[in-house]
Design an enzyme around this catalytic site. Structure first.
Site, PDB file in Angstrom:
ATOM      1  N   ASP A 661      12.630  10.694  -6.916  1.00  0.00           N
ATOM      2  CA  ASP A 661      11.388  11.144  -7.545  1.00  0.00           C
ATOM      3  C   ASP A 661      11.695  11.690  -8.937  1.00  0.00           C
ATOM      4  O   ASP A 661      12.753  12.258  -9.171  1.00  0.00           O
ATOM      5  CB  ASP A 661      10.748  12.260  -6.711  1.00  0.00           C
ATOM      6  CG  ASP A 661      10.159  11.719  -5.416  1.00  0.00           C
ATOM      7  OD1 ASP A 661       9.951  10.492  -5.318  1.00  0.00           O
ATOM      8  OD2 ASP A 661       9.921  12.542  -4.510  1.00  0.00           O
ATOM      9  N   ARG A 721      -2.647   5.544   6.252  1.00  0.00           N
ATOM     10  CA  ARG A 721      -1.987   6.837   6.155  1.00  0.00           C
ATOM     11  C   ARG A 721      -2.209   7.387   4.741  1.00  0.00           C
ATOM     12  O   ARG A 721      -2.135   6.632   3.765  1.00  0.00           O
ATOM     13  CB  ARG A 721      -0.500   6.658   6.441  1.00  0.00           C
ATOM     14  CG  ARG A 721       0.312   7.917   6.286  1.00  0.00           C
ATOM     15  CD  ARG A 721       1.792   7.671   6.500  1.00  0.00           C
ATOM     16  NE  ARG A 721       2.502   8.935   6.291  1.00  0.00           N
ATOM     17  CZ  ARG A 721       3.662   9.058   5.668  1.00  0.00           C
ATOM     18  NH1 ARG A 721       4.296   7.991   5.229  1.00  0.00           N
ATOM     19  NH2 ARG A 721       4.207  10.249   5.496  1.00  0.00           N
TER      20      ARG A 721
END
Ligand SMILES: *[C@@H]1O[C@H](CO)[C@@H](O)[C@H](O)[C@H]1NC(C)=O
Ligand SMILES: *[C@@H]1O[C@H](CO)[C@@H](O)[C@H](O)[C@H]1NC(C)=O
Ligand SMILES: *[C@@H]1O[C@H](CO)[C@@H](O)[C@H](O)[C@H]1NC(C)=O
Ligand SMILES: *[C@@H]1O[C@H](CO)[C@@H](O)[C@H](O)[C@H]1NC(C)=O
Ligand SMILES: *[C@@H]1O[C@H](CO)[C@@H](O)[C@H](O)[C@H]1NC(C)=O
Ligand SMILES: *[C@@H]1O[C@H](CO)[C@@H](O)[C@H](O)[C@H]1NC(C)=O
Length: 730
Positions: A661, A721
């Site tokens: 990330d 989801r």
């Protein structure tokens, strides 16, 4: 056998001793207190309570008769009192009596008979009148008043004490009409030198016995001492035995009466608050008083759904409740209708006024009160504005048990001194702060307080609506706000309004800055109503995390903790789906700096729904404290994070390939439930070969971003989801 003559002898002996040590005292039994009260007003009950406290025996004249003595406001009056006294004294023989004639609606005793009689004796006259600094009703008599060395020069007829024969003869000549002035009658006797001498009259110029408050407000302060409270006249340094809120000082006597003689003291707190309660405990539910609840929605207001959830949880048999719901806002129609559809039938009756009826605020309140007034079953009207957050589920029961004419539960605005009552009124009828206001609001003084103004939520006795308050337009008065008009009308009728802070009851929402442009506007309330936002949107066990070390540690340096409530997850997902502009998942992304996304997802950024500021606030308030705890030495302001909601679907984007990330640390919150909303899903950290396979709705995963925590999003195999992600400190 003990000779019976011994007793009188002992008695005589005692008297003899007394007489020798000081001037002979008038025994308390000789004192007769006489008042006129045609009605049992709240003030009258207060008077009797203070009399009882000191064991005064009171004779009440005129009970149940019609009052024809005028209202004192438009013209002098009160003659009826003299007539009633004259009639009563004509049949009274006991020559040795001392008579105290006193008003009662606006009077409290501050001391007992012993002190009163002592001070009377010290005045060395046969009749002592209370004194005033202002002459009334006839200014032309000013010169006729004898000068006094110190203190007030003018006579007040609201209280006097004297030997019964003198008073009897003084009033024997009364032939006036009931609406003539009693004060003028006595003033003329007093200002006539012969009569003054004949009756042996003097004035209590320095307020040793009587304190008239009119014209003397600056002279009088509360004095707390050894578990009792008195008023002290600081001008004359006296402690008057009787306090009289004459003329336009009704609110001041109400204020003093919250303390004097022992209603509230520092040592005992409130001594009357749990007296005269009308307990519901012994009643069957079907016997509970019937309450009409008036609910008023006057402006777009946050957390209206929560308001109705709380209404449902209010502890009171629903078949003893009727509802009147006034809704002025189209924005809230859905919430009102949902509530009524799902729960309306639980209540004995429901009436609602919709926005399209165009009814004004004041009119809706007039109408609601009138519904109760005309409904013979209605025992109480409970008025509540939708911005009130009533946390105490027993509020209604508590108020009913207080058995008061008008009583409000104190609610405040979090962190401010704002509340739903005023402690005092300014000269023009607006807010003024009483000396005890801050202590009451901040809970340093707990009690049931007689105040001049309550709003937002309060209970009213229906019997009043059918008697003193039978005027339909209670909420309408030349341009005043409805609440001010209402309180004005109640004060005019000398009905007492109380506010109780004996228990915590709740708070009031801020309705400022509430925007209605989103689907779930409450999500945006984190700044304006932070406490309500937290209660609605933060996981109920969040606060336990820090305390009980509940944070889980499923993989090295990965922390897992509950942060969002179910509702928060649902609202965020629904908000995003409602917005609907999901990114295509390509590498080119004009929404971010540089325009190139390394690891593209199907997502919506928080700033696309104008939720960036709020989200950052959420990170600072609820995530940063945990970050700092778990990664000691790292402090974050959560500035400039990249925030978004990701959607995983089998045939859209089911997974995310391994990546780092672009963050110092990442927060990843599951927004729905595995095996309920989707199959599969989860996250794997490759370096540690460690997976979180069963994400929990509302729980956040927190992990370092660059370098160590190379990870992948595991495939969602069915359903959809959602996760909310923040790259913090990129
Ligand atoms: C009033 O009378 C009661 C008993 O009749 C007594 O216990 C109490 O002390 C008295 N109170 C005062 C203030 O004299
Ligand atoms: C009462 O009235 C009688 C007769 O009018 C008069 O003589 C007397 O002075 C009056 N007494 C008082 C106290 O005014
Ligand atoms: C007093 O009452 C009478 C009727 O009993 C009335 O004529 C008179 O106007 C009233 N006076 C005042 C000052 O109200
Ligand atoms: C009033 O009466 C007292 C005795 O009770 C007496 O000493 C005093 O001189 C009298 N005063 C007047 C003005 O008559
Ligand atoms: C909060 O914790 C309690 C006790 O551990 C648990 O029973 C409850 O289900 C938890 N609440 C939620 C919403 O998970
Ligand atoms: C990773 O963990 C899984 C199950 O925990 C195991 O089957 C697998 O062999 C592990 N892989 C490596 C490279 O250690």
């Amino acid at each position: 056998m003990r000779p019976s003559y011994l007793l009188p002898w002992i008695f005589f002996c005692a008297l003899w001793t007394l007489a020798n040590s000081e001037e002979q005292r008038i025994p308390q039994e000789k004192l007769l207190v006489v008042t006129v009260a045609t009605k049992e007003t709240d003030g009258f009950r207060r008077f009797l309570r203070s009399a009882k406290h000191f064991n005064y025996s009171v004779k009440v004249l005129g009970r149940g008769q019609k009052w024809k003595g005028g209202d004192y406001m438009s013209a002098p009056g009160g003659g009826q009192k003299v007539r009633l006294l004259k009639e009563a004294l004509q049949n009274m023989k006991t020559e040795e009596q001392i008579l105290l004639f006193i008003d009662s609606y606006d009077v409290v005793f501050a001391s007992g008979p012993k002190e009163l009689l002592k001070k009377f004796q010290q005045a060395k006259h046969k009749v002592v009148f209370s004194s005033e600094s202002l002459i009334w009703p006839d200014r032309h008599l000013e010169d006729k008043h004898p000068h006094v060395r110190e203190g007030n020069r003018f006579l007040g007829s609201g209280g006097f004490i004297g030997y019964l024969p003198n008073i009897k003869e003084m009033v024997a000549n009364w032939t006036g009409a009931d609406n003539n002035s009693d004060q003028l009658f006595f003033t003329k006797i007093y200002t006539d030198p012969d009569k003054r001498k004949f009756f042996n009259i003097t004035l209590d110029s320095k307020c040793r016995l009587f304190q008239n408050l009119h014209g003397a407000l600056d002279e009088v302060v509360l004095k707390f001492e050894n578990g009792r409270v008195r008023a002290r006249n600081v001008m004359h340094d006296t402690l008057p035995a009787i306090i009289h809120g004459n003329g336009p000082t009704k609110l001041q006597i109400n204020y003093l009466g919250n303390y004097i003689p022992n209603v509230w003291t520092f040592e005992t707190g409130c001594t009357v608050c749990d007296k005269d309660l009308c307990s519901l405990a012994a009643l069957k539910e079907s016997e509970y008083p019937l309450v009409l609840i008036g609910i008023f929605i006057q402006q777009p207001t946050p957390f209206v759904t929560v308001f109705f959830e709380r209404l449902l949880k209010l502890q009171y048999p629903k078949n003893r409740l009727k509802l009147f719901i006034y809704n002025k806002e189209p924005h809230h129609e859905r919430q009102v209708n949902t509530f009524l559809k799902e729960h309306g039938s639980l209540y004995q009756d429901v009436k609602s006024v919709n926005p399209d009826e165009g009814m004004e605020d004041a009119e809706s309140r007039n109408q609601a009160f009138d519904m109760c007034r005309k409904d013979k079953d209605c025992d109480y009207f409970f008025s509540i504005d939708v911005e009130v957050v009533l946390k105490n589920e027993n509020t209604l029961k508590i108020l009913v048990e207080q058995n008061l004419p008008v009583v409000a539960p104190m609610i405040t605005r979090v962190g401010r001194l704002w509340s739903n009552f005023w402690g005092a009124l300014s000269a023009d009828g607006y807010y003024a702060r009483s000396e005890d206001y801050v202590d009451i609001v901040q809970g340093r003084r707990l009690g049931v307080w007689n105040v001049p103004y309550v709003s937002s939520v309060y209970l009213v006795k229906a019997s009043l609506l059918r008697s003193e308050l039978s005027d339909y337009e209670l909420f309408t008065l030349h341009g005043l706000d409805p609440d001010m008009a209402y309180c004005h009308n109640i004060r005019e009728k000398e009905i007492f309004m109380y506010v109780t802070n004996m228990q915590p009851f709740g708070r009031i929402l801020s309705t400022e800055n509430y925007q209605t442009s989103h689907l779930h506007n409450d999500l945006w309330q984190i700044f304006e109503n932070p406490l309500d936002w937290q209660e609605r949107y933060i996981h109920e066990n969040y606060s336990l995390i820090m305390k009980d070390k509940l944070t889980e540690n499923p993989c090295p340096d990965v922390y897992w903790f509950p942060v969002f409530s179910d509702v928060a997850c649902n609202h965020l997902v629904e908000e995003m789906e409602n917005f609907g502009k999901w990114s295509g998942g390509g590498n080119v992304d004009t929404r971010i700096q540089g325009g190139y996304e390394n690891v593209p997802t199907i997502d919506i950024h928080m700033n696309q729904i104008n939720f960036e500021k709020e989200w950052q606030k959420f990170l600072v308030e609820f995530v940063a404290p945990i970050t700092e705890k778990m990664y000691p030495g790292y402090y974050t302001k959560c500035s400039n994070p990249l925030n978004f909601v990701v959607r995983y679907k089998p045939n859209e984007q089911p997974l995310l390939t391994p990546h780092h990330d672009a963050s110092t640390f990442t927060v990843n919150i599951a927004l729905n439930s595995k095996d309920v909303d989707y199959q599969g899903g989860g996250c794997r950290f490759l370096r540690y070969n460690c997976s979180i396979n069963a994400p929990r709705k509302g729980w956040a995963l927190m992990h370092p971003g660059r370098l160590t925590h190379y990870h992948e999003g595991l495939p969602t195999t069915a359903g959809t989801r959602y996760i909310a992600v923040s790259f913090v400190d990129p």
